[in-house]
Design a protein around this motif. Structure first.
Motif, PDB file in Angstrom:
ATOM      1  N   GLN A  56      -3.701  -8.530   2.060  1.00  0.00           N
ATOM      2  CA  GLN A  56      -3.368  -9.320   1.041  1.00  0.00           C
ATOM      3  C   GLN A  56      -4.343  -9.601  -0.149  1.00  0.00           C
ATOM      4  O   GLN A  56      -4.208  -8.607  -1.376  1.00  0.00           O
ATOM      5  N   THR A  62      -1.666  -6.641  -6.952  1.00  0.00           N
ATOM      6  CA  THR A  62      -0.071  -5.711  -6.398  1.00  0.00           C
ATOM      7  C   THR A  62       0.271  -5.882  -5.699  1.00  0.00           C
ATOM      8  O   THR A  62       1.632  -5.924  -5.145  1.00  0.00           O
ATOM      9  N   ARG A  64       1.185  -9.379  -5.224  1.00  0.00           N
ATOM     10  CA  ARG A  64       2.487  -9.859  -5.913  1.00  0.00           C
ATOM     11  C   ARG A  64       4.066  -8.943  -5.746  1.00  0.00           C
ATOM     12  O   ARG A  64       5.241  -9.464  -5.641  1.00  0.00           O
ATOM     13  N   SER A  65       3.530  -7.998  -6.126  1.00  0.00           N
ATOM     14  CA  SER A  65       5.161  -7.829  -6.293  1.00  0.00           C
ATOM     15  C   SER A  65       5.556  -5.740  -5.611  1.00  0.00           C
ATOM     16  O   SER A  65       6.471  -5.799  -5.243  1.00  0.00           O
ATOM     17  N   ALA A  66       5.242  -6.472  -4.247  1.00  0.00           N
ATOM     18  CA  ALA A  66       5.151  -5.798  -2.376  1.00  0.00           C
ATOM     19  C   ALA A  66       6.191  -6.699  -1.976  1.00  0.00           C
ATOM     20  O   ALA A  66       6.245  -7.694  -2.019  1.00  0.00           O
ATOM     21  N   SER A  67       7.196  -5.259  -1.680  1.00  0.00           N
ATOM     22  CA  SER A  67       8.059  -6.509  -0.712  1.00  0.00           C
ATOM     23  C   SER A  67       7.706  -6.295   0.817  1.00  0.00           C
ATOM     24  O   SER A  67       6.616  -6.088   1.113  1.00  0.00           O
ATOM     25  N   GLN A  70       6.576  -3.438   2.769  1.00  0.00           N
ATOM     26  CA  GLN A  70       5.244  -2.799   2.083  1.00  0.00           C
ATOM     27  C   GLN A  70       4.363  -3.112   2.012  1.00  0.00           C
ATOM     28  O   GLN A  70       3.433  -2.724   3.211  1.00  0.00           O
ATOM     29  N   SER A 167       1.101   3.047  -6.678  1.00  0.00           N
ATOM     30  CA  SER A 167       2.377   3.100  -5.301  1.00  0.00           C
ATOM     31  C   SER A 167       1.897   2.995  -4.628  1.00  0.00           C
ATOM     32  O   SER A 167       0.891   3.332  -4.034  1.00  0.00           O
TER      33      SER A 167
END
Length: 179
Positions: A56, A62, A64-67, A70, A167
């Motif tokens: 992390q 990025t 923070r927006s990952a599932s 992911q 991505s």
């Protein structure tokens, strides 16, 4: 947990680092094939590194927006990438020794100082940052001559993310094919 006694001490963090460095030395000197050693390095990192925290951190904002899926897939791909990348470099350490030279509690983590001595080269400093926030003592960063592995990899992962148009899934696929 608020008020819980902190189990991690400079001595226990030093023991963890001694275990890590002993295992690395054992793997390096095993005489096994490179691919077998890389598998050993990946298992060693899964055992002694807080890979979700490291992954992390290198993913940066990025993350923070990952599932959750992911982040899990990125952590696995990143661990494999790290094992391949650094596992190949560890061969340079054949015949070297690591001496744990003390530890200091910074309040956030314990930093364990060590010295690596290589045949025909001057010694250099390696510091391990260790914490127990996951419930067990694990390292969260390694600094070689003051250079943070996490910060270095954050830059590398950022470049890979950029090449993949931001991505996370594309970055995961790229990491799986690298090293």
């Amino acid at each position: 947990m608020p008020g819980r006694a902190r189990a991690l001490t400079p001595d226990s963090a030093s023991v963890l680092v001694q275990n890590v460095t002993s295992e690395i030395t054992r793997i390096i000197n095993s005489g096994r094939s490179e691919s077998a050693m890389i598998g050993d390095f990946e298992r060693m990192m899964a055992r002694y590194a807080d890979m979700p925290t490291i992954a992390q951190s290198v993913l940066g904002p990025t993350a923070r927006s990952a599932s959750g899926g992911q982040l899990s897939a990125f952590t696995d791909a990143f661990r494999g990438y790290m094992a391949r990348k650094y596992g190949r470099r560890f061969r340079e350490f054949i015949g070297g020794t690591v001496t744990v030279a003390g530890a200091q509690d910074t309040g956030r983590y314990i930093e364990v100082n060590s010295t690596v001595t290589m045949p025909g080269q001057g010694p250099f400093e390696v510091r391990f940052r260790v914490w127990d926030r996951s419930g067990q003592a694990l390292f969260i960063d390694i600094l070689i001559e003051g250079v943070s592995l996490v910060i270095s990899e954050r830059s590398e992962i950022g470049a890979i993310l950029d090449r993949n148009g931001g991505s996370i899934d594309g970055t995961i696929q790229t990491l799986r094919g690298m090293g």
